[in-house]
Design a protein around this motif. Sequence first.
Motif, short mmCIF file in Angstrom:
data_model
loop_
_atom_site.label_atom_id
_atom_site.label_comp_id
_atom_site.label_asym_id
_atom_site.label_seq_id
_atom_site.Cartn_x
_atom_site.Cartn_y
_atom_site.Cartn_z
N VAL A 120 0.92 -1.10 0.13
CA VAL A 120 0.02 -0.15 0.08
C VAL A 120 0.69 1.40 0.17
O VAL A 120 2.24 1.22 0.83
CB VAL A 120 -0.83 -0.03 1.51
N LEU A 274 -5.92 -0.94 5.38
CA LEU A 274 -5.79 -1.24 4.41
C LEU A 274 -5.81 -2.76 3.86
O LEU A 274 -6.25 -3.88 3.49
CB LEU A 274 -5.92 -0.03 3.18
N LYS A 279 -7.25 -5.68 1.14
CA LYS A 279 -6.12 -4.67 -0.17
C LYS A 279 -5.01 -4.58 -0.08
O LYS A 279 -4.68 -4.07 0.63
CB LYS A 279 -6.93 -4.11 0.46
N ASP A 281 -1.94 -3.50 -3.75
CA ASP A 281 -1.92 -2.19 -4.52
C ASP A 281 -3.06 -1.18 -4.48
O ASP A 281 -3.63 -0.34 -6.24
CB ASP A 281 -2.62 -2.88 -6.25
N TYR A 282 -2.51 -0.52 -3.53
CA TYR A 282 -3.50 0.65 -3.50
C TYR A 282 -3.02 1.43 -2.52
O TYR A 282 -2.17 1.34 -2.90
CB TYR A 282 -4.37 -0.05 -2.38
N GLY A 293 -9.47 4.76 0.00
CA GLY A 293 -7.97 3.67 -0.55
C GLY A 293 -8.58 4.26 -1.88
O GLY A 293 -9.69 4.05 -1.97
N LEU A 294 -7.32 3.67 -3.08
CA LEU A 294 -7.72 4.23 -3.95
C LEU A 294 -6.80 3.27 -4.96
O LEU A 294 -5.38 2.94 -5.01
CB LEU A 294 -6.75 5.64 -4.44
N PRO A 295 -7.39 1.84 -5.96
CA PRO A 295 -6.14 0.88 -6.53
C PRO A 295 -5.34 1.97 -7.16
O PRO A 295 -5.41 2.85 -7.99
CB PRO A 295 -7.54 0.87 -7.58
#
Length: 319
Positions: A120, A274, A279, A281-282, A293-295
Amino acid sequence: MKRIAVLTSGGDSPGMNAAIRAVVRKGHHHGLEVWGVRRGYTGLIQGDMIEMSLGSVGDIIHRGGTILHSARSEEFKTAQGQEQAVANLKQKGIDGLVVIGGDGSFRGAQKLTERGFPTVGVPGTIDNDIPGTDFTIGFDTAVNTVIDCIDKIRDTATSHERTYIVEVMGRDAGDIAIWAGLADGAESILIPEAPYQLDQIVERLSRGSKRGKKHSIIIVAEGVGSAVEIGRQIKEKTGSETRVTVLGHIQRGGSPTAHDRVLASRMGAEAVDLLLQGKSDYMVAIQANQITGLPFEEAFAMKHQPDMSIYHLAEILAI
């Protein structure tokens, strides 16, 4: 997930230490072991990692720079370097990684996720040029540093009745120039995102002179070109005394502002959440004052644009 690591990469920015502190303490809050990687991706390849206790991040929230240090790594750009980095993480039993840095650091983080390692990103750069987030860690401090410098420059500009051209950092983004320009009442702001006409700048200086203005401040973002050259051209066209100041790396240092300390703390804590949510690749982002959070893929598909309404307002108020 039982053990995570954190590293800082690329150019340092005020607030990175606050983000490291947040990752370490939020991780311990959830019962995780937290390790620090020294010197960014270089340290990752070399296996230079230390376990971080609660006390190891005490008394750092107010300090600029990064206690984990930072370095740029050409070796990490190779497949072999990336494989070695992942192997070292797994050898230490680390289950997830938080990368604090800018665009290049995030692309490195994405390479790790492509190799199956949960990662992340936390946006730490004074340039504020990461798409998908309203602000990056260190930007506010850098702007305040620039404002403090320009305030001092204005004193001598007034005393000697001169035009001062001030070059600020920002790489290919004009955010620092725009925000500092509005906050300090600059007569002209030159940024990469907007073409400028030298004749218009000269005309603005002339209007100010006719109404009795004795000095002027022009801010040039480094992505536009050399402030020294622009200053030479202005002097040729106006015949007036001009001086150029290139602020340089002073903009990266210093104690982070309250805004950057809070932002870094919120973002560092969110990065841990995250990872615990599975999660990868964020990146962490702030949008409308909400942490989210945003990819990486979504962020990389965007193009950073500064808030041009601030730029246009600065033009109007400097009339």
